[in-house]
Design an enzyme around this catalytic site. Structure first.
Site, PDB file in Angstrom:
ATOM      1  N   GLU A  21       0.818  -1.217   0.000  1.00  0.00           N
ATOM      2  CA  GLU A  21       0.000   0.000   0.000  1.00  0.00           C
ATOM      3  C   GLU A  21       0.852   1.268   0.000  1.00  0.00           C
ATOM      4  O   GLU A  21       0.365   2.347   0.347  1.00  0.00           O
ATOM      5  CB  GLU A  21      -0.939  -0.012   1.200  1.00  0.00           C
ATOM      6  CG  GLU A  21      -1.915  -1.181   1.206  1.00  0.00           C
ATOM      7  CD  GLU A  21      -2.788  -1.215   2.442  1.00  0.00           C
ATOM      8  OE1 GLU A  21      -3.708  -0.396   2.539  1.00  0.00           O
ATOM      9  OE2 GLU A  21      -2.536  -2.056   3.326  1.00  0.00           O
ATOM     10  N   SER A 153      -6.722  -2.513   1.613  1.00  0.00           N
ATOM     11  CA  SER A 153      -7.042  -1.865   0.336  1.00  0.00           C
ATOM     12  C   SER A 153      -7.536  -2.842  -0.723  1.00  0.00           C
ATOM     13  O   SER A 153      -7.329  -2.647  -1.914  1.00  0.00           O
ATOM     14  CB  SER A 153      -5.825  -1.092  -0.200  1.00  0.00           C
ATOM     15  OG  SER A 153      -5.499  -0.037   0.668  1.00  0.00           O
ATOM     16  N   TYR A 223      -9.388   4.087  -5.075  1.00  0.00           N
ATOM     17  CA  TYR A 223      -8.443   5.198  -5.017  1.00  0.00           C
ATOM     18  C   TYR A 223      -8.267   5.986  -6.307  1.00  0.00           C
ATOM     19  O   TYR A 223      -7.809   7.119  -6.266  1.00  0.00           O
ATOM     20  CB  TYR A 223      -7.063   4.668  -4.580  1.00  0.00           C
ATOM     21  CG  TYR A 223      -7.096   4.039  -3.215  1.00  0.00           C
ATOM     22  CD1 TYR A 223      -7.271   4.804  -2.064  1.00  0.00           C
ATOM     23  CD2 TYR A 223      -6.973   2.666  -3.060  1.00  0.00           C
ATOM     24  CE1 TYR A 223      -7.315   4.230  -0.814  1.00  0.00           C
ATOM     25  CE2 TYR A 223      -7.001   2.075  -1.808  1.00  0.00           C
ATOM     26  CZ  TYR A 223      -7.176   2.862  -0.690  1.00  0.00           C
ATOM     27  OH  TYR A 223      -7.214   2.284   0.547  1.00  0.00           O
ATOM     28  N   ARG A 262     -11.102   2.787  11.687  1.00  0.00           N
ATOM     29  CA  ARG A 262     -12.284   2.737  10.811  1.00  0.00           C
ATOM     30  C   ARG A 262     -12.659   1.281  10.596  1.00  0.00           C
ATOM     31  O   ARG A 262     -11.829   0.473  10.155  1.00  0.00           O
ATOM     32  CB  ARG A 262     -11.985   3.391   9.469  1.00  0.00           C
ATOM     33  CG  ARG A 262     -13.238   3.708   8.642  1.00  0.00           C
ATOM     34  CD  ARG A 262     -12.913   3.969   7.185  1.00  0.00           C
ATOM     35  NE  ARG A 262     -12.673   2.717   6.480  1.00  0.00           N
ATOM     36  CZ  ARG A 262     -11.584   2.452   5.763  1.00  0.00           C
ATOM     37  NH1 ARG A 262     -10.611   3.344   5.664  1.00  0.00           N
ATOM     38  NH2 ARG A 262     -11.451   1.287   5.161  1.00  0.00           N
ATOM     39  N   ASP A 264     -14.916  -1.641   8.732  1.00  0.00           N
ATOM     40  CA  ASP A 264     -15.672  -1.951   7.525  1.00  0.00           C
ATOM     41  C   ASP A 264     -16.663  -3.065   7.855  1.00  0.00           C
ATOM     42  O   ASP A 264     -16.314  -4.035   8.549  1.00  0.00           O
ATOM     43  CB  ASP A 264     -14.736  -2.408   6.404  1.00  0.00           C
ATOM     44  CG  ASP A 264     -13.763  -1.309   5.979  1.00  0.00           C
ATOM     45  OD1 ASP A 264     -14.090  -0.123   6.188  1.00  0.00           O
ATOM     46  OD2 ASP A 264     -12.683  -1.645   5.468  1.00  0.00           O
ATOM     47  N   GLU A 278     -13.429  -5.869   9.173  1.00  0.00           N
ATOM     48  CA  GLU A 278     -12.072  -5.573   9.619  1.00  0.00           C
ATOM     49  C   GLU A 278     -12.027  -4.215  10.300  1.00  0.00           C
ATOM     50  O   GLU A 278     -12.948  -3.403  10.175  1.00  0.00           O
ATOM     51  CB  GLU A 278     -11.087  -5.599   8.449  1.00  0.00           C
ATOM     52  CG  GLU A 278     -11.341  -4.553   7.377  1.00  0.00           C
ATOM     53  CD  GLU A 278     -10.307  -4.619   6.265  1.00  0.00           C
ATOM     54  OE1 GLU A 278      -9.147  -4.258   6.514  1.00  0.00           O
ATOM     55  OE2 GLU A 278     -10.682  -5.030   5.148  1.00  0.00           O
ATOM     56  N   ASN A 280      -9.411  -0.951  10.544  1.00  0.00           N
ATOM     57  CA  ASN A 280      -8.222  -0.266  10.038  1.00  0.00           C
ATOM     58  C   ASN A 280      -7.711   0.680  11.117  1.00  0.00           C
ATOM     59  O   ASN A 280      -8.436   1.574  11.546  1.00  0.00           O
ATOM     60  CB  ASN A 280      -8.567   0.527   8.781  1.00  0.00           C
ATOM     61  CG  ASN A 280      -9.168  -0.344   7.693  1.00  0.00           C
ATOM     62  OD1 ASN A 280      -8.447  -0.974   6.950  1.00  0.00           O
ATOM     63  ND2 ASN A 280     -10.497  -0.392   7.621  1.00  0.00           N
ATOM     64  N   GLY A 284      -6.859   5.446   5.495  1.00  0.00           N
ATOM     65  CA  GLY A 284      -6.409   6.346   4.440  1.00  0.00           C
ATOM     66  C   GLY A 284      -6.812   7.785   4.694  1.00  0.00           C
ATOM     67  O   GLY A 284      -7.840   8.070   5.306  1.00  0.00           O
TER      68      GLY A 284
END
Length: 324
Positions: A21, A153, A223, A262, A264, A278, A280, A284
């Site tokens: 990443e 990602s 992205y 964050r 998901d 998951e 994070n 990002g």
């Protein structure tokens, strides 16, 4: 919030790194660097792939904003190095970072805490016989998801629609991780929800509903295109949004996260049950990123978000008392 930028000292924005990443991290770090400088912070770019981390101490850095994603940046490695050097850093500590980076370990914690996450199978290297791989559809049903447990990602992720596809999906996952995570597919709404703070002060920001194109919410669409629609406000019923926020804060606290994160999730269409996918711990911060989007909906600008996260930087370790 009232933060004196001078009180934050000399700040390194860690970006780039060596993970898959790296490209996204450079984008995140550049945004954070510009935001902090716009608020008067003495901030400097620092790429651990190009410079030795010990230069942070040698050059008198007081704090680090971690804008690294993936391995060696989000998995506790950099956090441990900063602990050793006594340089306060943003986000979760060593243990929470390491656990959250591994989706299998994350699931084990959440399951132990009674939190909802899709049924899964982990295949370690010695468990990846053709027979074990072929048995995944019978164990989890179809469709199913195959992914590397320690990547982000959407790297190496495959949605398997029929049994004949599972072996190729496993091989794609193995390009990124020696272990394989297979997960029951949850059909429904794809959502994400950031969390700020620590312990009892941890609180969720507004939920974002993700509406991907037919090609799916993959690395390219995340992205580099504008094909994905992000709905914030989410448009979900208020009681659903509140329940998702409750689950996400519980998941964050169960892992011992701090600073920010964050989660998901998927909401199963058949019964509106939310499932955690998951967490994070270094989300990002690019132009397409979701934490800044959610923060804006809560009235917090990108610049103020960066400043707030930096002001909360700290160490896990308690400084030793001086000897008499």
């Amino acid at each position: 919030m009232n933060v004196d930028p001078r009180a934050l000292g000399k700040v390194a924005v860690l970006m780039g790194g060596t993970s898959a990443e790296r490209e996204i991290s450079l984008m995140s770090g550049s945004g954070v660097l510009a935001a902090l400088r716009s608020r008067g912070v003495d901030a400097h770019a620092f790429d651990p792939a190009e410079r030795d981390l010990h230069e942070l101490r040698e050059q008198g850095f007081d704090r680090a904003f971690i804008a690294l994603h993936g391995r060696h940046g989000e998995d506790g490695c950099v956090q441990g190095a900063l602990e050793m050097m006594g340089i306060a850093y943003t986000g979760s500590g060593v243990m929470a970072s390491a656990i959250a980076m591994d989706k299998v370990m994350t699931k084990r914690v959440w399951i132990a805490e009674g939190l909802p996450t899709p049924a899964h199978v982990r295949l370690a290297p010695e468990e990846q016989s053709p027979e074990a791989v072929a048995a995944l559809p019978a164990r989890l049903g179809l469709p199913l998801i195959v992914k590397p447990p320690r990547e982000g990602s959407s790297i190496g992720v495959t949605k398997v629609l029929e049994a004949a596809q599972v072996a190729a999906a496993v091989q794609e996952s193995l390009r990124h991780d020696p272990d394989v995570l297979a997960e029951a597919f949850i059909a429904g709404d794809e959502i994400t929800c950031p969390v700020l703070g620590e312990g009892e002060s941890a609180h969720a920001l507004p939920v974002i509903r993700i509406v991907p194109p037919e090609a799916g919410y993959d690395y390219q669409n995340k992205y580099f295109t504008d094909e994905v629609r992000y709905l914030c406000p989410s448009g979900l019923p208020e009681h659903e949004e509140r329940e998702i926020q409750r689950i996400v804060v519980a998941a964050y606290k169960a892992l011992g996260c701090r600073g920010w994160g964050r989660a998901d999730l998927m909401i199963r269409a058949s019964d509106r049950q939310a499932f955690l996918l998951e967490m994070n711990t270094s989300p990002g911060m690019t132009g397409h990123s979701l934490v800044p989007m959610s923060a804006r909906a809560a009235g917090v600008s990108y610049e103020d978000l960066c400043l707030r996260l930096l002001a909360a930087a700290r160490l896990d370790a308690v400084p030793a008392a001086p000897r008499e």
